[in-house]
Design a protein around this motif. Structure first.
Motif, PDB file in Angstrom:
ATOM      1  N   THR A 153      48.104 -23.092  13.297  1.00 16.56           N
ATOM      2  CA  THR A 153      48.531 -21.696  13.184  1.00 16.56           C
ATOM      3  C   THR A 153      48.564 -21.021  14.548  1.00 16.56           C
ATOM      4  O   THR A 153      49.500 -20.286  14.871  1.00 16.56           O
ATOM      5  CB  THR A 153      47.581 -20.927  12.248  1.00 16.56           C
ATOM      6  OG1 THR A 153      47.574 -21.541  10.952  1.00 16.56           O
ATOM      7  CG2 THR A 153      48.010 -19.477  12.103  1.00 16.56           C
ATOM      8  N   ARG A 169      48.985 -12.463  16.053  1.00 18.90           N
ATOM      9  CA  ARG A 169      50.087 -13.085  15.325  1.00 18.90           C
ATOM     10  C   ARG A 169      49.587 -14.191  14.400  1.00 18.90           C
ATOM     11  O   ARG A 169      50.120 -14.375  13.297  1.00 18.90           O
ATOM     12  CB  ARG A 169      51.093 -13.663  16.325  1.00 18.90           C
ATOM     13  CG  ARG A 169      52.337 -14.303  15.701  1.00 18.90           C
ATOM     14  CD  ARG A 169      53.291 -13.257  15.162  1.00 18.90           C
ATOM     15  NE  ARG A 169      53.811 -12.414  16.215  1.00 18.90           N
ATOM     16  CZ  ARG A 169      54.948 -12.635  16.886  1.00 18.90           C
ATOM     17  NH1 ARG A 169      55.686 -13.696  16.586  1.00 18.90           N
ATOM     18  NH2 ARG A 169      55.356 -11.800  17.816  1.00 18.90           N
ATOM     19  N   ALA A 170      48.559 -14.924  14.845  1.00 18.13           N
ATOM     20  CA  ALA A 170      48.019 -16.020  14.044  1.00 18.13           C
ATOM     21  C   ALA A 170      47.061 -15.522  12.969  1.00 18.13           C
ATOM     22  O   ALA A 170      46.651 -16.288  12.096  1.00 18.13           O
ATOM     23  CB  ALA A 170      47.297 -17.016  14.950  1.00 18.13           C
ATOM     24  N   ASP A 171      46.689 -14.251  13.060  1.00 18.65           N
ATOM     25  CA  ASP A 171      45.737 -13.661  12.115  1.00 18.65           C
ATOM     26  C   ASP A 171      44.394 -14.391  12.159  1.00 18.65           C
ATOM     27  O   ASP A 171      43.806 -14.712  11.126  1.00 18.65           O
ATOM     28  CB  ASP A 171      46.303 -13.670  10.690  1.00 18.65           C
ATOM     29  CG  ASP A 171      45.531 -12.738   9.751  1.00 18.65           C
ATOM     30  OD1 ASP A 171      44.897 -11.786  10.262  1.00 18.65           O
ATOM     31  OD2 ASP A 171      45.553 -12.972   8.529  1.00 18.65           O
ATOM     32  N   ARG A 185      43.670 -26.598  10.788  1.00 17.02           N
ATOM     33  CA  ARG A 185      44.679 -25.657  10.280  1.00 17.02           C
ATOM     34  C   ARG A 185      44.795 -24.454  11.208  1.00 17.02           C
ATOM     35  O   ARG A 185      45.889 -23.971  11.493  1.00 17.02           O
ATOM     36  CB  ARG A 185      44.335 -25.217   8.852  1.00 17.02           C
ATOM     37  CG  ARG A 185      44.594 -26.272   7.785  1.00 17.02           C
ATOM     38  CD  ARG A 185      44.559 -25.670   6.397  1.00 17.02           C
ATOM     39  NE  ARG A 185      43.222 -25.201   6.045  1.00 17.02           N
ATOM     40  CZ  ARG A 185      42.299 -25.952   5.446  1.00 17.02           C
ATOM     41  NH1 ARG A 185      42.577 -27.214   5.130  1.00 17.02           N
ATOM     42  NH2 ARG A 185      41.123 -25.456   5.147  1.00 17.02           N
ATOM     43  N   ASN A 186      43.637 -23.960  11.667  1.00 17.25           N
ATOM     44  CA  ASN A 186      43.654 -22.824  12.587  1.00 17.25           C
ATOM     45  C   ASN A 186      44.409 -23.166  13.863  1.00 17.25           C
ATOM     46  O   ASN A 186      45.146 -22.334  14.398  1.00 17.25           O
ATOM     47  CB  ASN A 186      42.225 -22.403  12.942  1.00 17.25           C
ATOM     48  CG  ASN A 186      41.563 -21.606  11.831  1.00 17.25           C
ATOM     49  OD1 ASN A 186      42.223 -21.147  10.898  1.00 17.25           O
ATOM     50  ND2 ASN A 186      40.258 -21.444  11.921  1.00 17.25           N
ATOM     51  N   ALA A 204      51.549 -22.346  16.625  1.00 12.89           N
ATOM     52  CA  ALA A 204      52.810 -21.800  16.113  1.00 12.89           C
ATOM     53  C   ALA A 204      52.968 -20.342  16.527  1.00 12.89           C
ATOM     54  O   ALA A 204      54.053 -19.904  16.940  1.00 12.89           O
ATOM     55  CB  ALA A 204      52.870 -21.934  14.601  1.00 12.89           C
ATOM     56  N   ALA A 205      51.880 -19.598  16.421  1.00 11.20           N
ATOM     57  CA  ALA A 205      51.918 -18.190  16.820  1.00 11.20           C
ATOM     58  C   ALA A 205      52.147 -18.055  18.318  1.00 11.20           C
ATOM     59  O   ALA A 205      52.917 -17.201  18.767  1.00 11.20           O
ATOM     60  CB  ALA A 205      50.613 -17.505  16.422  1.00 11.20           C
TER      61      ALA A 205
END
Length: 205
Positions: free
Chosen positions: A18, A41-43, A14-15, A21-22
């Protein structure tokens, strides 16, 4: 695999989704942005990002390779269409809707490709040319495979803040471009050459 280990693997996956995508969003805005901007951006912590990617070069390469794989998938799927023009149109629409060229064109020359990427690029070109050859009898006599690249780049250049509207406009202008490829009057000026298509990949910037 224990439940704890499986849970960690799912979280890592999942990371990664993310992060990618970021990274796409960050580098589309500014290809010179630092890798820390992607983590923000991905936190996710910068350490989590570095555990998966050694640096910006690897992250950029991964993003573009994912786009290349998507291009291949779209071409292979379209190739199964029995109707020649439907196969070509399905391929072009699929690539435009996947927004492959926005990133690959923007990031071209900013990283060092791997041999695997080069091999996939050859495969992608072979598939695209094969689809083009299927519909060549229905096209203007002056059309060449390199026109495909230019058309896809033109569609990728269509971008407004509203993503849904951007997708609509890209489909609209792709329809215009595809219609323009069909047999008709002569096209003006010489077609694009391979060096004109590939110049941006020559030197990392």
């Amino acid at each position: 695999m224990t439940g704890t280990t499986a849970g960690r693997a799912r979280q890592a996956a999942r990371n990664n989704v993310t992060i990618l995508a970021a990274a796409r969003d960050v580098f589309l805005e500014d290809k010179r942005a630092p890798i820390s901007a992607v983590a923000e951006r991905a936190d996710v912590g910068i350490s989590a990002l570095y555990r998966r990617y050694a640096g910006k070069d690897e992250l950029l390469r991964t993003l573009c390779h994912e786009g290349l794989r998507t291009f291949i998938e779209q071409a292979e799927r379209a190739g199964a269409e029995p109707d020649d023009w439907a196969a070509f149109e399905t391929f072009m629409v699929g690539v435009v809707e996947a927004d492959v060229h926005s990133l690959t064109v923007h990031l071209a020359g900013t990283f060092t490709p791997t041999e695997e990427m080069r091999a996939d690029a050859v495969r992608a070109n072979e598939l695209a040319v094969a689809l083009f050859e299927r519909v060549r009898p229905q096209m203007r006599a002056e059309a060449v495979p390199a026109d495909i690249t230019m058309m896809l780049e033109m569609c990728a250049a269509v971008r407004i803040p509203d993503q849904a509207r951007t997708a609509q406009l890209r489909r609209r202008y792709l329809a215009v471009l595809l219609d323009g490829l069909r047999a008709g009057g002569p096209l003006p000026e010489p077609p694009p050459t391979i060096p004109e298509i590939n110049w941006r990949w020559s030197t990392p910037t």
